[in-house]
Design an enzyme around this catalytic site. Sequence first.
Site, PDB file in Angstrom:
ATOM      1  N   ARG A   1       0.879  -1.179   0.000  1.00 16.94           N
ATOM      2  CA  ARG A   1       0.000   0.000   0.000  1.00 16.94           C
ATOM      3  C   ARG A   1       0.906   1.215   0.000  1.00 16.94           C
ATOM      4  O   ARG A   1       1.762   1.364   0.863  1.00 16.94           O
ATOM      5  CB  ARG A   1      -0.914   0.016   1.231  1.00 16.94           C
ATOM      6  CG  ARG A   1      -1.627   1.353   1.407  1.00 16.94           C
ATOM      7  CD  ARG A   1      -2.726   1.320   2.433  1.00 16.94           C
ATOM      8  NE  ARG A   1      -3.869   0.553   1.959  1.00 16.94           N
ATOM      9  CZ  ARG A   1      -5.089   0.634   2.500  1.00 16.94           C
ATOM     10  NH1 ARG A   1      -5.305   1.433   3.517  1.00 16.94           N
ATOM     11  NH2 ARG A   1      -6.069  -0.101   2.019  1.00 16.94           N
TER      12      ARG A   1
ATOM     13  N   CYS B   1     -16.321   1.472   0.811  1.00 17.78           N
ATOM     14  CA  CYS B   1     -15.097   0.687   1.081  1.00 17.78           C
ATOM     15  C   CYS B   1     -14.671   0.795   2.539  1.00 17.78           C
ATOM     16  O   CYS B   1     -13.981  -0.094   3.046  1.00 17.78           O
ATOM     17  CB  CYS B   1     -13.974   1.145   0.166  1.00 17.78           C
ATOM     18  SG  CYS B   1     -13.651   2.906   0.268  1.00 17.78           S
TER      19      CYS B   1
ATOM     20  N   ARG C   1     -13.520  -8.960   2.005  1.00 17.86           N
ATOM     21  CA  ARG C   1     -12.117  -8.720   1.676  1.00 17.86           C
ATOM     22  C   ARG C   1     -11.289  -9.995   1.891  1.00 17.86           C
ATOM     23  O   ARG C   1     -10.373 -10.280   1.125  1.00 17.86           O
ATOM     24  CB  ARG C   1     -11.551  -7.582   2.554  1.00 17.86           C
ATOM     25  CG  ARG C   1     -12.178  -6.207   2.337  1.00 17.86           C
ATOM     26  CD  ARG C   1     -11.885  -5.652   0.965  1.00 17.86           C
ATOM     27  NE  ARG C   1     -10.460  -5.519   0.715  1.00 17.86           N
ATOM     28  CZ  ARG C   1      -9.712  -4.474   1.062  1.00 17.86           C
ATOM     29  NH1 ARG C   1     -10.281  -3.443   1.654  1.00 17.86           N
ATOM     30  NH2 ARG C   1      -8.410  -4.436   0.788  1.00 17.86           N
TER      31      ARG C   1
ATOM     32  N   ASP D   1     -17.412   6.827  -1.268  1.00 16.20           N
ATOM     33  CA  ASP D   1     -16.092   6.766  -0.621  1.00 16.20           C
ATOM     34  C   ASP D   1     -15.841   8.163  -0.046  1.00 16.20           C
ATOM     35  O   ASP D   1     -16.521   9.135  -0.427  1.00 16.20           O
ATOM     36  CB  ASP D   1     -15.010   6.383  -1.652  1.00 16.20           C
ATOM     37  CG  ASP D   1     -13.633   6.148  -1.017  1.00 16.20           C
ATOM     38  OD1 ASP D   1     -13.549   6.085   0.235  1.00 16.20           O
ATOM     39  OD2 ASP D   1     -12.644   6.032  -1.765  1.00 16.20           O
TER      40      ASP D   1
ATOM     41  N   GLN E   1      -9.945  -4.007  -3.172  1.00 14.86           N
ATOM     42  CA  GLN E   1     -11.273  -3.573  -2.735  1.00 14.86           C
ATOM     43  C   GLN E   1     -12.320  -3.936  -3.788  1.00 14.86           C
ATOM     44  O   GLN E   1     -13.405  -4.433  -3.465  1.00 14.86           O
ATOM     45  CB  GLN E   1     -11.263  -2.058  -2.506  1.00 14.86           C
ATOM     46  CG  GLN E   1     -12.603  -1.496  -2.046  1.00 14.86           C
ATOM     47  CD  GLN E   1     -12.991  -1.987  -0.672  1.00 14.86           C
ATOM     48  OE1 GLN E   1     -12.216  -1.879   0.263  1.00 14.86           O
ATOM     49  NE2 GLN E   1     -14.188  -2.530  -0.535  1.00 14.86           N
TER      50      GLN E   1
ATOM     51  N   HIS F   1      -7.392   0.797  -6.298  1.00 20.34           N
ATOM     52  CA  HIS F   1      -7.575  -0.044  -5.103  1.00 20.34           C
ATOM     53  C   HIS F   1      -8.204  -1.360  -5.568  1.00 20.34           C
ATOM     54  O   HIS F   1      -9.374  -1.661  -5.297  1.00 20.34           O
ATOM     55  CB  HIS F   1      -8.473   0.673  -4.095  1.00 20.34           C
ATOM     56  CG  HIS F   1      -8.431   0.082  -2.718  1.00 20.34           C
ATOM     57  ND1 HIS F   1      -7.665  -1.022  -2.394  1.00 20.34           N
ATOM     58  CD2 HIS F   1      -9.070   0.437  -1.563  1.00 20.34           C
ATOM     59  CE1 HIS F   1      -7.836  -1.310  -1.112  1.00 20.34           C
ATOM     60  NE2 HIS F   1      -8.677  -0.438  -0.585  1.00 20.34           N
TER      61      HIS F   1
HETATM   62  N1  NVA Z   1     -10.132   6.495  -1.356  1.00 18.82           N
HETATM   63  C1  NVA Z   1      -9.762   6.108  -0.018  1.00 18.82           C
HETATM   64  C2  NVA Z   1      -9.946   4.642   0.140  1.00 18.82           C
HETATM   65  C3  NVA Z   1      -9.614   4.115   1.518  1.00 18.82           C
HETATM   66  C4  NVA Z   1      -9.753   2.630   1.610  1.00 18.82           C
HETATM   67  C5  NVA Z   1      -8.337   6.525   0.267  1.00 18.82           C
HETATM   68  O1  NVA Z   1      -7.484   6.343  -0.602  1.00 18.82           O
HETATM   69  O2  NVA Z   1      -8.074   7.041   1.351  1.00 18.82           O
HETATM   70  N1   CP Z   2     -11.228  -0.366   2.519  1.00 18.63           N
HETATM   71  C1   CP Z   2      -9.954  -0.370   2.950  1.00 18.63           C
HETATM   72  O1   CP Z   2      -9.009  -0.569   2.186  1.00 18.63           O
HETATM   73  O2   CP Z   2      -9.831  -0.154   4.282  1.00 18.63           O
HETATM   74  P1   CP Z   2      -8.460   0.095   5.056  1.00 18.63           P
HETATM   75  O3   CP Z   2      -7.920   1.426   4.600  1.00 18.63           O
HETATM   76  O4   CP Z   2      -8.838   0.085   6.493  1.00 18.63           O
HETATM   77  O5   CP Z   2      -7.514  -1.008   4.691  1.00 18.63           O
END
Ligand code: NVA
Ligand code: CP
Length: 315
Positions: free
Chosen positions: A107, A270, A298, A230, A137, A134
Amino acid sequence: MTATDVKVRHFTRVSDLLPDELEQLLELAARLKQEPSAYEGALHGRTIACIFEKPSTRTRVSFAAAAAELGATPIALSPQELQIGRGETIADTARSLSGYCAAIVIRTFAQRTVDELAAWATVPVVNALSNEHHPCQALADLLTIREACGGFAGRRLAFVGDGGDNVAHSLLEAGALSGLDVVIACPPAYAPDEEVLGDARRLARATGAMLTVVEDPREAIAQSDAVYADVWASMGEEAEHDARARALAPYEVTEDLMALANPGAIFLHCLPAKRGEEVESSVIDGPRSAVWTQSANRMPTEAALLLALTQGFES
Ligand code: NVA
Ligand code: CP
């Protein structure tokens, strides 16, 4: 054919898969959800490196749990714990970790970091979220929609809010590969990346999925089977929060908006969520919300992904 001739498969974005491979993953995930011990020990003695440069609750724990279910040991790593934090290159990190691990999950911020890791790693690399995509997800999202709707053809998902969001991009690609129609409702200044949209539309020709972008959230939600929100400011965009909240205020998924969706339509998010911003509490905590199933999905999708990437897809 020698081992080195076998092409390593990565999952840097949804479109790394063929439609048939996506279907295989969802089938395997459904089986693992029903029978978690079906592949018990399949990755016994293997190690999964999990690099997290941003916070995570669901992805971090679901990958660790999925790895454990398969008999593998996950190692969660932050940049401060790795020499990356002191300037070691991604290429050198990729080649070193490939010597010990069955897969590398990352990540990070820029998608190019994931792509570079994948270019150098000799084991599968999984994108656990970048600024642009992502994909893990999206696998759980598709499984949740399939469970609720029975399939994808002729079904429609409305994503409402920031169209340039990583989750929105992955949903466009997921729709293209699965045959699910995806409509994004967003202000023009927050539209999906043109290249991502264009590529997804080209892929969608094979499945017939309709991928559209509209400005009016009502138009998007009408006749949809799933409505998705989101956060308005993703990780790394916190400084833009107030400007984004002003621009995206009309895109809050309220009960009034949900009422326009098809009967039986589900609400998806998500997570993490900001109640009172992108979604009204009574929607995310209400009877149409499928977010806890979505969140739980997930784990089987990631277990399926780890299995397929390390052991191969059926050809
Ligand atoms: N769009 C959000 C998704 C979190 C799972 C982010 O990148 O923070
Ligand atoms: N939806 C998701 O990726 O959650 P986290 O940021 O908690 O991993």
